[in-house]
Design an enzyme around this catalytic site. Structure first.
Site, PDB file in Angstrom:
ATOM      1  N   CYS A  49      63.182  59.475  56.200  1.00  0.00           N
ATOM      2  CA  CYS A  49      62.865  60.910  56.269  1.00  0.00           C
ATOM      3  C   CYS A  49      63.777  61.682  57.224  1.00  0.00           C
ATOM      4  CB  CYS A  49      61.393  61.086  56.635  1.00  0.00           C
ATOM      5  SG  CYS A  49      60.736  62.717  56.177  1.00  0.00           S
TER       6      CYS A  49
ATOM      7  N   LYS B 292      61.201  53.593  61.681  1.00  0.00           N
ATOM      8  CA  LYS B 292      61.715  54.944  61.843  1.00  0.00           C
ATOM      9  C   LYS B 292      61.916  55.251  63.321  1.00  0.00           C
ATOM     10  CE  LYS B 292      60.523  59.701  60.434  1.00  0.00           C
ATOM     11  NZ  LYS B 292      59.514  60.501  59.694  1.00  0.00           N
TER      12      LYS B 292
ATOM     13  N   GLU C 291      58.781  56.710  51.868  1.00  0.00           N
ATOM     14  CA  GLU C 291      58.146  56.598  53.182  1.00  0.00           C
ATOM     15  C   GLU C 291      56.627  56.630  53.014  1.00  0.00           C
ATOM     16  OE1 GLU C 291      58.041  59.238  57.333  1.00  0.00           O
ATOM     17  OE2 GLU C 291      58.589  60.155  55.419  1.00  0.00           O
TER      18      GLU C 291
END
Length: 538
Positions: A417, A366, A309
């Site tokens: 994440c 995300k 990320e």
């Protein structure tokens, strides 16, 4: 003299009564802390099967005493003990001076985050305890059913929001992979239900240990031995063994590895501290580390390379001019690069697929953002407070909830994440045809226990979806995981590493992938039915 002695005795008696009144809360807090020790860094997973027992006993025995204080405090303290210890790694975000946040405001934000999530856990446990006492009645079996159903229902409700991480299920990962395989049936709530039910039966066995109300006189021959049998403890033991047998059956199934489904993936762990990422020196090091890592893996014959990320902390429009993309064009090996996407005046944390020609062919944004770190939850209530504490301006926005991530090798299950904690994200993508998991994370701003918990979450997701998983992080722990949750390789912590492993694309669908979490509605429905039947009988 006698007055002084009687006064002193009265004070001592009052102190003793005060301590006794606090004892249930202290015991509940201690048992909640024990549950918190089941996850990293301690990993005492066996405690999960008994850590709810003291709380269960306290709330039910207290309910029978009319002169007792409300039942909420013990459950509230249990929730604080569990979530406070399990999520202590949150305090690792302090100090945030590298983000421009002064030391004291950074401490205030950190304590607020940790305290808020711990108190929220306490609130949910208080609701759980109140429902058991209110609806469970005098039937121990019904109490176990209702307690299990409500706990699963509350976890489902909590996980539907933005502040989710510490389910009971993840107390078993990665140590007890056999029981984690129950997640293939109905997701993590299957494991949660198992833990709560076993704890509940043990607690009921303790509460009903006197008088053998559970021993039924099958015949005069067997009635004497049965007098010493506690049916709730027998049921708890039988359930625990049966569930592990089911999990072992699922765990023992062979994993097919057809050559045509093989995919050799390389991972680069750049090891760039977050405090440097925002500087020119940090970006220079990121370009150098990820480009060199890519070239090393390309020379090893990998099919694709995965980066963490935000590996290159720049916007999409600037990616094409980087040395890493130039290397992709030169070597012709597919790369998944973490960077920032653009959406109007806002930005997204994104994972981009660069094909063999060095062109972007897909993008995943995300969708689950980290509270306070990437957005302000309940902004209407707390936004002003947080903005006064921190000079940061938030312009980050989440990706859409129904994304698919197509790659040159087929459809992938993408996760960035914090999304690892949300099983529905993975289930939905697996049901839509995702054949392997790509997990891209940056846990550099937390203590080492958090990345290990994060790895435990990814293991659960691999098992639930029956998929191979490649996990790339900035500073650790990067890993490869097979569909049975076995870690094939895991990186060190705060190290620069590259590694290649062969994973396999799969199109199987577990019961959980096909049907979702069907167990929680079933348990809730049976609980309502049982409660209604009990009322009719009474």
């Amino acid at each position: 003299m006698q007055k002084k002695q009687s006064k002193k005795q009265g004070e001592q008696r009052e102190q003793g009564e005060r301590f006794i009144s606090l004892l249930p809360c202290l015991v509940a807090l201690a048992s909640g802390i024990l549950m918190g020790l089941t996850v990293a860094p301690v990993g005492a997973w066996l405690l999960a099967w008994i850590a709810i027992v003291p709380l269960w006993v306290i709330i039910l025995t207290s309910a029978k005493r009319k002169n007792q204080s409300p039942l909420a405090p013990p459950a509230f303290f249990w929730g604080i003990g569990f979530h406070g210890v399990a999520l202590f790694w949150i305090t690792g975000i302090h100090p945030m001076t590298w983000l421009g946040v002064p030391w004291l405001p950074s401490l205030a934000i950190t304590l607020f985050c940790w305290g808020f999530i711990s108190v929220l856990g306490g609130v949910f446990l208080t609701i759980w305890a109140a429902v058991i006492v209110r609806l469970g009645g005098k039937n121990p079996w019904l109490r176990v059913l209702i307690g299990t159903a409500v706990w699963c229902g509350l976890e489902s409700l909590w996980s539907a929001g933005p502040l989710w991480w510490s389910s009971l299920a993840y107390t078993q990962s990665p140590q007890n992979l056999v029981i984690v395989h129950l997640g293939q049936l109905s997701g993590p709530n299957t494991v949660t239900a198992a833990i709560v039910a076993v704890n509940g039966l043990i607690a009921e066995g303790w509460i009903n240990r006197r008088g053998t109300e559970g021993a039924e006189n099958i015949s005069s021959v067997f009635s004497a031995p049965l007098r010493f049998v506690n049916k709730y403890l027998v049921a708890a033991t039988g359930l625990l063994i049966t569930l592990h047998f089911i999990g072992f059956f699922l765990y023992s199934r062979p994993i097919t590895q057809p050559p045509e489904a093989a995919l050799k993936v390389g991972i680069v762990q750049g090891n760039i501290p977050n405090r440097l990422l925002r500087s020119s020196e940090g970006f220079r090091r990121a370009q150098e580390n990820y480009t060199n890592g890519y070239l090393t893996l390309a020379d090893q014959g990998v099919d694709a390379v995965l980066t963490p990320e935000g590996a290159l902390p720049i916007f999409q429009r600037n990616l094409l001019g980087t040395a890493l993309v130039a290397a992709v064009k030169e070597k012709g090996v597919v790369a998944w690069i973490g960077a920032f996407g653009e959406r109007g005046d806002s930005y997204t944390i994104s994972l981009f697929t660069f094909d063999s020609k060095g062109e972007i062919v897909s993008r995943y944004d995300k969708s689950k953002l980290v509270p306070l770190g990437e957005y302000i939850p309940f902004e209407g209530i707390f936004g002003g407070l947080i903005q006064r504490l921190s000079p940061l301006e938030a312009h980050q926005v989440p990706g859409s909830a129904n994304q698919i991530f197509d790659t040159p090798f087929g459809r992938a299950i993408a996760s960035i994440c914090y999304e690892s904690a949300f099983p529905e994200q993975f289930r939905r993508q697996a049901a839509a045809g995702g054949q392997f998991i790509l997990s891209s994370s940056n846990d550099a701003h937390y203590t080492a226990s958090m990345p290990f918990q994060h790895h435990a979450q990814d293991i659960m997701r691999a098992i639930e979806t029956d998929r191979w998983s490649a996990r790339a992080t900035n500073t650790g722990y990067s890993a490869f995981v097979d569909p049975h949750g076995r870690t094939l390789w895991m990186s060190g912590y705060n190290t620069y590493e590259t590694h290649a492993e062969t994973i396999y694309r799969r199109q199987t669908q577990t019961l959980y992938v096909r049907w979702g979490d069907w167990l929680t509605p079933l348990l809730l429905g049976l609980s309502i039915l049982g409660w209604f039947v009990q009322r009719v009988i009474n």
